[in-house]
Design a protein around this motif. Structure first.
Motif, PDB file in Angstrom:
ATOM      1  N   GLN A 140       0.831  -1.223   0.000  1.00 24.34           N
ATOM      2  CA  GLN A 140       0.000   0.000   0.000  1.00 24.34           C
ATOM      3  C   GLN A 140       0.857   1.262   0.000  1.00 24.34           C
ATOM      4  N   MET A 141       2.005   1.192   0.685  1.00 20.46           N
ATOM      5  CA  MET A 141       2.886   2.371   0.729  1.00 20.46           C
ATOM      6  C   MET A 141       3.520   2.626  -0.636  1.00 20.46           C
ATOM      7  N   ILE A 142       3.872   1.542  -1.320  1.00 27.74           N
ATOM      8  CA  ILE A 142       4.449   1.703  -2.661  1.00 27.74           C
ATOM      9  C   ILE A 142       3.371   2.246  -3.610  1.00 27.74           C
ATOM     10  N   ARG A 143       2.161   1.737  -3.461  1.00 29.31           N
ATOM     11  CA  ARG A 143       1.057   2.270  -4.275  1.00 29.31           C
ATOM     12  C   ARG A 143       0.819   3.755  -3.989  1.00 29.31           C
ATOM     13  N   PHE A 144       0.946   4.136  -2.724  1.00 28.15           N
ATOM     14  CA  PHE A 144       0.816   5.545  -2.336  1.00 28.15           C
ATOM     15  C   PHE A 144       1.776   6.398  -3.194  1.00 28.15           C
ATOM     16  N   LEU A 145       3.005   5.902  -3.358  1.00 30.07           N
ATOM     17  CA  LEU A 145       3.998   6.684  -4.107  1.00 30.07           C
ATOM     18  C   LEU A 145       3.674   6.737  -5.603  1.00 30.07           C
ATOM     19  N   PHE A 146       3.140   5.650  -6.140  1.00 32.23           N
ATOM     20  CA  PHE A 146       2.741   5.679  -7.562  1.00 32.23           C
ATOM     21  C   PHE A 146       1.610   6.685  -7.785  1.00 32.23           C
ATOM     22  N   THR A 147       0.633   6.667  -6.889  1.00 36.39           N
ATOM     23  CA  THR A 147      -0.487   7.614  -7.024  1.00 36.39           C
ATOM     24  C   THR A 147       0.027   9.049  -6.936  1.00 36.39           C
ATOM     25  N   ALA A 148       0.838   9.307  -5.900  1.00 38.73           N
ATOM     26  CA  ALA A 148       1.381  10.655  -5.714  1.00 38.73           C
ATOM     27  C   ALA A 148       2.195  11.076  -6.939  1.00 38.73           C
ATOM     28  N   GLY A 149       3.040  10.179  -7.427  1.00 38.05           N
ATOM     29  CA  GLY A 149       3.908  10.506  -8.564  1.00 38.05           C
ATOM     30  C   GLY A 149       3.130  10.714  -9.852  1.00 38.05           C
ATOM     31  N   GLY A 150       2.126   9.889 -10.067  1.00 36.40           N
ATOM     32  CA  GLY A 150       1.332  10.003 -11.304  1.00 36.40           C
ATOM     33  C   GLY A 150       0.588  11.328 -11.367  1.00 36.40           C
ATOM     34  N   LEU A 151       0.003  11.723 -10.237  1.00 34.95           N
ATOM     35  CA  LEU A 151      -0.701  13.013 -10.204  1.00 34.95           C
ATOM     36  C   LEU A 151       0.310  14.157 -10.262  1.00 34.95           C
ATOM     37  N   GLY A 152       1.474  13.918  -9.639  1.00 34.32           N
ATOM     38  CA  GLY A 152       2.547  14.922  -9.672  1.00 34.32           C
ATOM     39  C   GLY A 152       3.033  15.187 -11.088  1.00 34.32           C
ATOM     40  N   MET A 153       3.035  14.151 -11.929  1.00 34.26           N
ATOM     41  CA  MET A 153       3.457  14.345 -13.328  1.00 34.26           C
ATOM     42  C   MET A 153       2.555  15.353 -14.029  1.00 34.26           C
ATOM     43  N   VAL A 154       1.244  15.216 -13.798  1.00 35.27           N
ATOM     44  CA  VAL A 154       0.305  16.156 -14.426  1.00 35.27           C
ATOM     45  C   VAL A 154       0.599  17.579 -13.929  1.00 35.27           C
ATOM     46  N   MET A 155       0.824  17.708 -12.617  1.00 36.79           N
ATOM     47  CA  MET A 155       1.127  19.028 -12.056  1.00 36.79           C
ATOM     48  C   MET A 155       2.436  19.575 -12.624  1.00 36.79           C
ATOM     49  N   ALA A 156       3.454  18.706 -12.695  1.00 36.44           N
ATOM     50  CA  ALA A 156       4.771  19.152 -13.177  1.00 36.44           C
ATOM     51  C   ALA A 156       4.693  19.595 -14.633  1.00 36.44           C
ATOM     52  N   ASN A 157       3.914  18.867 -15.436  1.00 34.42           N
ATOM     53  CA  ASN A 157       3.841  19.211 -16.858  1.00 34.42           C
ATOM     54  C   ASN A 157       2.999  20.460 -17.119  1.00 34.42           C
ATOM     55  N   HIS A 158       2.075  20.758 -16.222  1.00 29.16           N
ATOM     56  CA  HIS A 158       1.233  21.937 -16.439  1.00 29.16           C
ATOM     57  C   HIS A 158       1.680  23.162 -15.669  1.00 29.16           C
ATOM     58  N   ALA A 159       2.263  22.957 -14.490  1.00 22.63           N
ATOM     59  CA  ALA A 159       2.606  24.115 -13.660  1.00 22.63           C
ATOM     60  C   ALA A 159       4.079  24.163 -13.267  1.00 22.63           C
ATOM     61  N   GLY A 160       4.829  23.073 -13.518  1.00 21.46           N
ATOM     62  CA  GLY A 160       6.245  23.073 -13.128  1.00 21.46           C
ATOM     63  C   GLY A 160       6.408  22.742 -11.657  1.00 21.46           C
ATOM     64  N   ILE A 161       7.622  22.337 -11.291  1.00 18.99           N
ATOM     65  CA  ILE A 161       7.875  21.986  -9.886  1.00 18.99           C
ATOM     66  C   ILE A 161       9.161  22.635  -9.386  1.00 18.99           C
ATOM     67  N   ALA A 162       9.596  23.728 -10.017  1.00 17.60           N
ATOM     68  CA  ALA A 162      10.814  24.402  -9.569  1.00 17.60           C
ATOM     69  C   ALA A 162      10.446  25.699  -8.853  1.00 17.60           C
ATOM     70  N   GLY A 163      11.053  25.906  -7.693  1.00 19.89           N
ATOM     71  CA  GLY A 163      10.833  27.152  -6.961  1.00 19.89           C
ATOM     72  C   GLY A 163      11.267  28.362  -7.770  1.00 19.89           C
ATOM     73  N   ALA A 164      12.277  28.174  -8.620  1.00 24.28           N
ATOM     74  CA  ALA A 164      12.800  29.289  -9.422  1.00 24.28           C
ATOM     75  C   ALA A 164      11.818  29.726 -10.500  1.00 24.28           C
ATOM     76  N   THR A 165      10.908  28.841 -10.893  1.00 29.29           N
ATOM     77  CA  THR A 165       9.906  29.244 -11.884  1.00 29.29           C
ATOM     78  C   THR A 165       8.527  29.449 -11.259  1.00 29.29           C
ATOM     79  N   GLY A 166       8.205  28.708 -10.184  1.00 24.10           N
ATOM     80  CA  GLY A 166       6.846  28.780  -9.658  1.00 24.10           C
ATOM     81  C   GLY A 166       6.684  29.084  -8.180  1.00 24.10           C
ATOM     82  N   GLY A 167       7.802  29.311  -7.472  1.00 26.92           N
ATOM     83  CA  GLY A 167       7.710  29.552  -6.036  1.00 26.92           C
ATOM     84  C   GLY A 167       7.548  28.254  -5.255  1.00 26.92           C
TER      85      GLY A 167
END
Lengths: 293, 220
Positions: A140-167
């Motif tokens: 379940q913990m490994i699945r937690f990371l897949f879920t978090a990462g998969g949704l994070g990909m959408v966020m990273a591709n649309h809004a970025g994940i760098a403090g230097a570009t997005g705070g």
């Protein structure tokens, strides 16, 4: 590859599969790796996170070279053992693990970036607390990371994940949103509820600036991870209770991107504005680097 | 689109020495790319920092990260924080310059590396887009400028032989094992430079097979 939270939620409903399963399938398809290989890679990430959490709260804890941060995960641990905490022990456990991880990061220890090193404490804060609270299995913990990462990909591709570009909203904010959604799945919630948790978590941290004192990933980064974990748990609980974000998740992500672009450069990881620009922040910089830039 | 993240492990990962994925792990990756493009460790390197890199490289360990990557160390290698000392001991001269003004490649986390060893000169312009992911947006190799799309993987092949009318063997092989979204051919003095922007991450075995077949191929 999934390009929106909406698509993921719809697929989860249509195929009657949790988000984690959809992301594992997507990863196997795009990388050409087998399910076992992908699983083993994620297990290694989980093991790295656990090692960092444990390292930061052993003995007197760890300290950064500058002495700006360190030892506070241990303080929280002792406080939990000796006093009646205000937030309750579950929340304090999450905060302790989040801070522990980022103290290890600041001391040049080994961490797993989730999605970044500056925000590396947020997910461990959530997942190891849930391990105890809900009795999560390793699977379940490994699945937690897949879920978090998969949704994070959408966020990273649309809004970025760098403090230097997005705070910081793009770093701790993203980590918190990913964690909120994954916590919902771990607790048995639906994909729709995960998307609600993600939306609420983003909304709660929208506008958070990246203002590291002396440009170091220490102040305020270490403690920001405490709010990342805390906000994730609050948002997940609200979603599980049936609360709804009036603004859909994908629009919250677009808002995050726009707010990020609107932040002045001084608040995007330049170490110039916000807390870094205070008299004390400037004094710390001058003391560490021997100048007063 | 703000990023080009194609794997869940771009988000959960990398495993790395702190303190910053964009300012430490990313620069390790930029250094590794520079090492591959130079074909080993250069003798002399001048690093030009722009934007956030210019302001915060010292606090984030960006200097030791680039020095580590240039020597081929991985992001979680315990030698990363000591990399500048190790470089010095091996006679590698690395200097860092904080530049003012906008990044020539349009990103606040930009490092431009001027590398040399005698007459051999290579320039690499990279940026760190967050979470340890990087883009290589400009390369000057053998006096010719290459402009890949940015996101990795990028495959580069220097083709020195007679022209083939029906394309070169590398392209045929790439189409089979590593589909690409764009191919550029740059006509240089003594060779043609083939640049492929690869769609998905390549498996280690695929990279190894390409190297076994086409010795001098560069896989970033």
């Amino acid at each position: 590859m999934y390009d929106s939270i909406k698509e993921i939620v719809e697929d989860s409903k249509k195929q009657n599969k949790p988000i984690s399963e959809l992301i594992i399938e997507q990863e196997c398809k795009s990388s050409g790796l087998s399910r076992d290989e992908v699983w083993a890679k994620m297990k290694k990430n989980l093991d790295t996170m656990r090692a960092a959490v444990e390292k930061g709260q052993k003995g007197k804890g760890v300290f950064s070279k500058t002495g700006l941060t360190g030892g506070e995960a241990v303080k929280i641990k002792e406080y939990r053992e000796n006093k009646k905490t205000l937030c309750g022990d579950t929340m304090m456990e999450a905060i302790q693990d989040a801070i522990s991880t980022n103290e290890v990061n600041a001391s040049m220890g080994v961490v797993c970036a989730t999605p970044t090193a500056g925000s590396a404490g947020t997910l461990p804060g959530i997942v190891f607390m849930l391990e105890n609270r809900l009795g999560l299995s390793e699977e379940q913990m490994i699945r937690f990371l897949f879920t978090a990462g998969g949704l994070g990909m959408v966020m990273a591709n649309h809004a970025g994940i760098a403090g230097a570009t997005g705070g910081c909203q793009a770093e701790v904010g993203s980590a918190s949103a990913m964690g909120a959604a994954a916590a919902v799945e771990a607790a048995g919630g639906t994909a729709e509820q995960s998307s609600q948790a993600l939306a609420m978590a983003i909304a709660n941290l929208l506008g958070l600036v990246c203002d590291p004192v002396a440009g170091l990933v220490e102040v305020p980064c270490v403690k920001r991870n405490a709010i990342g974990s805390g906000n994730a748990l609050i948002s997940a609980d609200m979603a599980l209770a049936g609360c709804i974000s009036k603004i859909p998740a994908d629009e919250c992500i677009e808002a995050l991107a726009k707010v990020g672009h609107g932040l002045p450069e001084s608040l995007r990881e330049t170490g110039l504005g916000g807390l870094a620009g205070t008299p004390t922040g400037k004094r710390i910089r001058a003391k560490i680097f021997g100048d007063a830039e | 689109m703000s990023g080009n993240y194609r794997s869940v492990f771009d988000i959960i990962g990398p495993i790395m020495i702190g303190p910053s994925s964009s300012h430490t792990a990313g620069p390790v990756a930029i250094g590794q790319a520079a090492n591959k493009l130079f074909g080993g460790v250069p003798k002399k390197v001048t690093v030009h920092y722009y934007g956030s890199f210019a302001q915060t490289h010292r606090g984030h360990g960006t200097d030791y990260a680039l020095a580590a990557g240039l020597q081929g160390f991985a992001a979680d290698d315990p030698r990363v924080p000591r990399a500048p000392m190790i470089a010095k001991d091996n006679g590698v001269d690395i200097r860092f310059v904080e530049e003012e003004g906008e990044s020539p490649i349009g990103h606040p986390n930009t490092a431009i590396l001027d590398m040399s060893n005698g007459d051999k000169k290579v320039q690499v312009s990279g940026c760190s887009i967050g979470g340890g992911a990087i883009e290589i947006r400009d390369i000057v190799l053998d006096g010719s400028e290459i402009k890949p799309s940015g996101p990795l993987p990028i495959v580069i092949y220097l083709y020195k032989e007679e022209k083939h009318e029906n394309g070169i063997p590398v392209t045929t092989e790439m189409e089979k094992v590593a589909p690409f979204s764009r191919k550029q051919v740059i006509r240089a003095k003594d060779e043609d430079i083939y640049v492929y922007d690869v769609k998905n991450y390549m498996r280690d075995e695929t990279v190894k097979a390409l190297k076994d077949k086409f010795g001098s191929i560069i896989c970033l």
